[in-house]
Design an enzyme around this catalytic site. Structure first.
Site, PDB file in Angstrom:
ATOM      1  N   GLN A   1       0.899  -1.166   0.000  1.00  0.00           N
ATOM      2  CA  GLN A   1       0.000   0.000   0.000  1.00  0.00           C
ATOM      3  C   GLN A   1       0.934   1.211   0.000  1.00  0.00           C
ATOM      4  OE1 GLN A   1      -3.247   1.024  -0.271  1.00  0.00           O
ATOM      5  NE2 GLN A   1      -2.373   3.064  -0.021  1.00  0.00           N
ATOM      6  N   CYS A   2       1.082   1.849  -1.142  1.00  0.00           N
ATOM      7  CA  CYS A   2       2.109   2.893  -1.269  1.00  0.00           C
ATOM      8  C   CYS A   2       1.607   4.307  -1.008  1.00  0.00           C
ATOM      9  CB  CYS A   2       2.772   2.819  -2.636  1.00  0.00           C
ATOM     10  SG  CYS A   2       3.835   1.370  -2.777  1.00  0.00           S
TER      11      CYS A   2
ATOM     12  N   GLY B   1     -10.684   0.865  -0.422  1.00  0.00           N
ATOM     13  CA  GLY B   1     -10.187   0.588  -1.761  1.00  0.00           C
ATOM     14  C   GLY B   1      -8.999   1.467  -2.059  1.00  0.00           C
TER      15      GLY B   1
ATOM     16  N   GLU C   1     -13.164   3.952  -6.813  1.00  0.00           N
ATOM     17  CA  GLU C   1     -11.814   3.624  -7.316  1.00  0.00           C
ATOM     18  C   GLU C   1     -11.765   3.706  -8.840  1.00  0.00           C
ATOM     19  OE1 GLU C   1      -9.962   3.942  -4.976  1.00  0.00           O
ATOM     20  OE2 GLU C   1     -11.300   3.405  -3.327  1.00  0.00           O
TER      21      GLU C   1
ATOM     22  N   TYR D   1     -12.311  14.936   0.617  1.00  0.00           N
ATOM     23  CA  TYR D   1     -13.382  14.229  -0.100  1.00  0.00           C
ATOM     24  C   TYR D   1     -14.653  15.079  -0.149  1.00  0.00           C
ATOM     25  CZ  TYR D   1     -10.689   9.858   0.544  1.00  0.00           C
ATOM     26  OH  TYR D   1      -9.719   8.879   0.532  1.00  0.00           O
TER      27      TYR D   1
ATOM     28  N   MET E   1      -8.726   0.967   8.316  1.00  0.00           N
ATOM     29  CA  MET E   1      -8.553   2.087   9.252  1.00  0.00           C
ATOM     30  C   MET E   1      -9.831   2.882   9.474  1.00  0.00           C
ATOM     31  SD  MET E   1      -4.740   3.433   8.661  1.00  0.00           S
ATOM     32  CE  MET E   1      -4.832   3.769   6.925  1.00  0.00           C
ATOM     33  N   LYS E   2     -10.734   2.840   8.485  1.00  0.00           N
ATOM     34  CA  LYS E   2     -12.007   3.524   8.655  1.00  0.00           C
ATOM     35  C   LYS E   2     -12.756   2.972   9.877  1.00  0.00           C
ATOM     36  CE  LYS E   2     -16.092   4.852   6.039  1.00  0.00           C
ATOM     37  NZ  LYS E   2     -16.927   4.559   4.867  1.00  0.00           N
TER      38      LYS E   2
HETATM   39  N1  BES Z   1      -6.861   6.758  -2.533  1.00  0.00           N
HETATM   40  C1  BES Z   1      -7.787   6.441  -1.502  1.00  0.00           C
HETATM   41  C2  BES Z   1      -7.176   5.669  -0.362  1.00  0.00           C
HETATM   42  C3  BES Z   1      -5.993   6.349   0.282  1.00  0.00           C
HETATM   43  C4  BES Z   1      -6.008   7.700   0.557  1.00  0.00           C
HETATM   44  C5  BES Z   1      -4.894   5.625   0.637  1.00  0.00           C
HETATM   45  C6  BES Z   1      -4.908   8.304   1.156  1.00  0.00           C
HETATM   46  C7  BES Z   1      -3.798   6.229   1.224  1.00  0.00           C
HETATM   47  C8  BES Z   1      -3.806   7.574   1.491  1.00  0.00           C
HETATM   48  C9  BES Z   1      -8.992   5.665  -2.035  1.00  0.00           C
HETATM   49  O1  BES Z   1      -9.372   6.045  -3.313  1.00  0.00           O
HETATM   50  C10 BES Z   1     -10.164   5.951  -1.144  1.00  0.00           C
HETATM   51  O2  BES Z   1     -10.548   7.075  -1.058  1.00  0.00           O
HETATM   52  N2  BES Z   1     -10.721   4.922  -0.513  1.00  0.00           N
HETATM   53  C11 BES Z   1     -11.904   5.053   0.316  1.00  0.00           C
HETATM   54  C12 BES Z   1     -13.094   4.545  -0.481  1.00  0.00           C
HETATM   55  C13 BES Z   1     -14.368   5.256  -0.250  1.00  0.00           C
HETATM   56  C14 BES Z   1     -14.289   6.747  -0.322  1.00  0.00           C
HETATM   57  C15 BES Z   1     -15.446   4.738  -1.179  1.00  0.00           C
HETATM   58  C16 BES Z   1     -11.715   4.214   1.569  1.00  0.00           C
HETATM   59  O3  BES Z   1     -10.744   3.470   1.642  1.00  0.00           O
HETATM   60  O4  BES Z   1     -12.520   4.319   2.473  1.00  0.00           O
HETATM   61 ZN    ZN Z   2     -10.197   7.976  -3.345  1.00  0.00          ZN
END
Ligand code: BES
Ligand code: ZN
Length: 612
Positions: free
Chosen positions: A127-128, A278, A305, A392, A562-563
């Site tokens: 996970q970069c 994602g 995504e 977001y 993490m959410k």
């Molecule tokens: N790019 C993000 C995940 C991310 C953000 C990883 C910052 C590392 C640092 C991804 O597109 C994302 O926003 N995922 C959300 C999905 C949701 C908004 C539908 C998530 O993981 O909750």
């Molecule tokens: Zn995103």
């Protein structure tokens, strides 16, 4: 000499690499990758060149032809940025870095066989984003630097590899390949190993580099989509069913935002410790298995995504200060796709959940108002620590505001033009604003663009959505405060997202008896939908409802997203009079942390550091 990104040592006076060729030997027995990176520059360069690394051991840096050593130095690690490697080049157009990762490399999670679904083979994945690519290979780890790359990865024969790149071939190892490596050719060429080759022909920011290695299987779900997961038939079938509508969404995306430029759109379902919902790795989106639950919400994460294929992957934020350009645009684009495939009501519900989330972030950042801005200053700040809904949802609100001003047809045309103009570029907020003003003359008279992008808090012309379902749920939540629980007939057709919105709108803490009564009737603490379960458990903790702590512990030990970890651990340790909860949190973390991804571990540790 000036850094171009607060999170990278990349210097404005140095050339940016155009191509990286990686040779990786994956050693599960030591949780280490032995690798080499052949880094190519656009022109011959003499003098210093800065690279980012973290937790890497550099063995040597060499001329790729003569193999003679090239001098370099490494700084002591900066707690956020890692190490600054300075290579002293003499008219080089390319150079070879020989290195090894360490078991603590922050991008990599190594899973032992018992931590996987099948329990038979180990698993490793990356996970970069935001700034972890530097812990897998030395690079100019800023999204301002787009590179093409190729990769050959040597893995155990029973396993297979996937990458955010085109798969070229799976073949036997060749002995001459080992020469470019620090590992012995007998290891590289062992009977027990295979090599998988990949190629990424489009220039991408380093945070989009990704691979996974494990016992993988797949199902075809569309003309350009396979879903990959551990080779467990039940899991693969459930995933294939959940994501059957993907091609429909890709077509909607193309209609709204222009051609899909990445050829394939494959999905990889990871083990439950995956730290995000994602991750938009190009050609191969990474997903948490918690999205597979048989309702509309899995598709929402895929829509998000997928939307990044245009906003984020084609047009990329130049640094994390402009992260809203990635996530705000993608949230807007996601909701347009959801609206097209699931209808306006579902999209409005998502806007409502987001609106509530945005308002809550304002409380979280009371003392750090900087992070309620769209354009932020993250100098000296770890992006993982300030990750929030603001980019977001405030980003979404800003774009929605512009849409309301000029009307949807004009905004759609503007978006298409924006994407076509800046595709395969990394841009900042000012570039967006200049483009907006040039294409929508006079917009700055109707919308306070500076307040939206540079101001703190939520601007007065942001908008709470209205729809029957949304308004109804919010008013039912308000009635709970007066002691009325929703009746069965009122919730009969609720799915996860309706419950999520309802729970989000309840007071933070209520009487223990109310928590128990609600759970008695609707079994929310046992919901298969983690959004619902976690929202409920968060309220249960804040209401000191001890009966539910067993369920809290179980949840913290079975998912690493993490959410979910963030709100549950925060609810346990935040505030006074929480001795019992704090002890519980520390014990559960000690028992569960081997199962978490290093990034998640770091985030929980920083929650503890703040509150314990
Ligand atoms: N790019 C993000 C995940 C991310 C953000 C990883 C910052 C590392 C640092 C991804 O597109 C994302 O926003 N995922 C959300 C999905 C949701 C908004 C539908 C998530 O993981 O909750
Ligand atoms: Zn995103």
């Amino acid at each position: 000499m000036a850094p171009i990104d607060p999170h990278s040592f990349t210097d404005s006076t140095h050339p940016l690499a155009t191509h990286v060729s990686l040779t990786l030997y994956v050693d599960f027995s030591t949780s280490t990758i032995h690798g080499s990176a052949l880094i190519s520059l656009p022109n011959p360069h003499s003098g210093a060149l800065s690279l980012d690394t973290r937790s890497l051991t550099i063995h040597s840096i060499r001329d790729p032809i003569s193999l003679s050593s090239i001098p370099y130095s490494i700084s002591p690690p900066d707690p956020i940025k890692g190490c600054h490697v300075t290579v002293s080049l003499s008219n080089h157009t390319s150079f070879l870095v020989l290195y090894s990762t360490s078991p603590s490399s922050s991008a990599l999670q190594w899973l032992l066989p018992w931590q996987t679904f099948n329990k038979k083979y180990p698993f490793v994945y990356t996970q970069c984003q935001a700034i972890h690519a530097r812990s897998v290979f030395p690079c100019q780890d800023t999204p301002a630097a787009r590179v093409r790359y190729s990769c050959r990865i040597n893995i155990p024969r029973q396993l297979s590899a996937v990458m955010s790149a085109r798969h070229v071939e799976r073949r036997a190892p060749l002995s001459q390949e080992a020469a470019a490596l620090v590992c012995d050719s007998s290891l590289w060429c062992s009977e027990e190993r295979v090599v998988e080759e990949f190629e990424m022909e489009q220039p991408v920011p380093p945070y989009l580099f990704a691979f996974a290695v494990g016992e993988l299987g797949f199902r075809e779900v569309g003309p350009r989509t396979r879903v990959y997961a551990e080779a467990v038939p039940g899991l693969l079938d459930d995933a294939a069913r959940e994501f059957a509508g993907t091609e429909d969404m890709i077509r909607q995306g193309e209609q709204l935002f222009g051609p899909y430029e990445w050829e394939r759109f494959d999905l990889l379902v990871l083990p439950p410790s995956f730290p995000y919902g994602g991750m938009e790795n190009p050609r191969m989106v990474f997903l948490t298995p918690t999205v597979i639950k048989g309702d509309a919400s899995g598709a929402q994460v895929v829509a998000h995504e997928l939307a990044h294929s245009w906003t984020g992957n084609l047009i990329t934020n130049k640094t994390n200060d402009h992260f809203w350009l990635n996530e705000g645009f993608t949230t807007y684009a996601e909701r347009r796709i959801v609206e097209a495939v699931q209808g306006e009501d579902r999209a409005t519900l998502n806007i409502g959940i987001g609106w509530k989330g945005l308002n809550e972030e304002m409380e979280r950042f009371q003392d750090k108002m900087e992070f309620t801005k769209l354009k932020t200053n993250q100098e000296g700040v770890d992006p993982d620590d300030v990750y929030s809904q603001v980019p977001y949802e405030k980003g979404f609100q800003f774009l929605w505001r512009i849409e309301r001003q000029i009307g949807r047809p004009a905004f759609d045309e503007f978006l298409k033009k924006y994407i076509a103009t800046f595709k395969f570029q990394s841009i900042d907020t000012q570039t967006f604003l200049d483009f907006l003003k040039a294409n929508i003359p006079g917009i700055e008279k109707d919308i306070d663009l500076e307040l939206w992008t540079e101001g703190t808090g939520i601007p007065p012309d942001a908008y709470e959505p209205v729809s029957n379902i949304y308004t109804n749920i919010v008013s039912l939540a308000n009635e709970f405060k007066l002691g009325r629980m929703p009746r069965e007939d009122e919730v009969a057709d609720w799915q996860g997202q309706e419950w999520e919105l309802y729970l989000e709108n309840l007071p933070k803490s209520v009487e223990t008896s109310q928590v128990l009564a609600l759970d008695e009737r609707y079994r929310l603490s046992e919901s298969k939908d983690y959004e619902v379960k976690v929202a409920f458990l968060q309220m249960a903790i804040s209401s000191k409802c001890r009966d539910k702590y067993g369920e809290v512990e179980k949840t913290l030990k079975e998912v690493g997203r993490m959410k979910y970890l963030r709100p549950l651990y925060t609810a346990l340790v935040q505030g006074t009079g929480k001795e019992e909860e704090k002890i519980l949190a520390e014990r559960v973390f000690a028992e569960a942390c081997d199962f978490y991804h290093p990034i998640a571990k770091g985030v929980v540790a920083s929650i503890f550091a703040k509150h314990l």
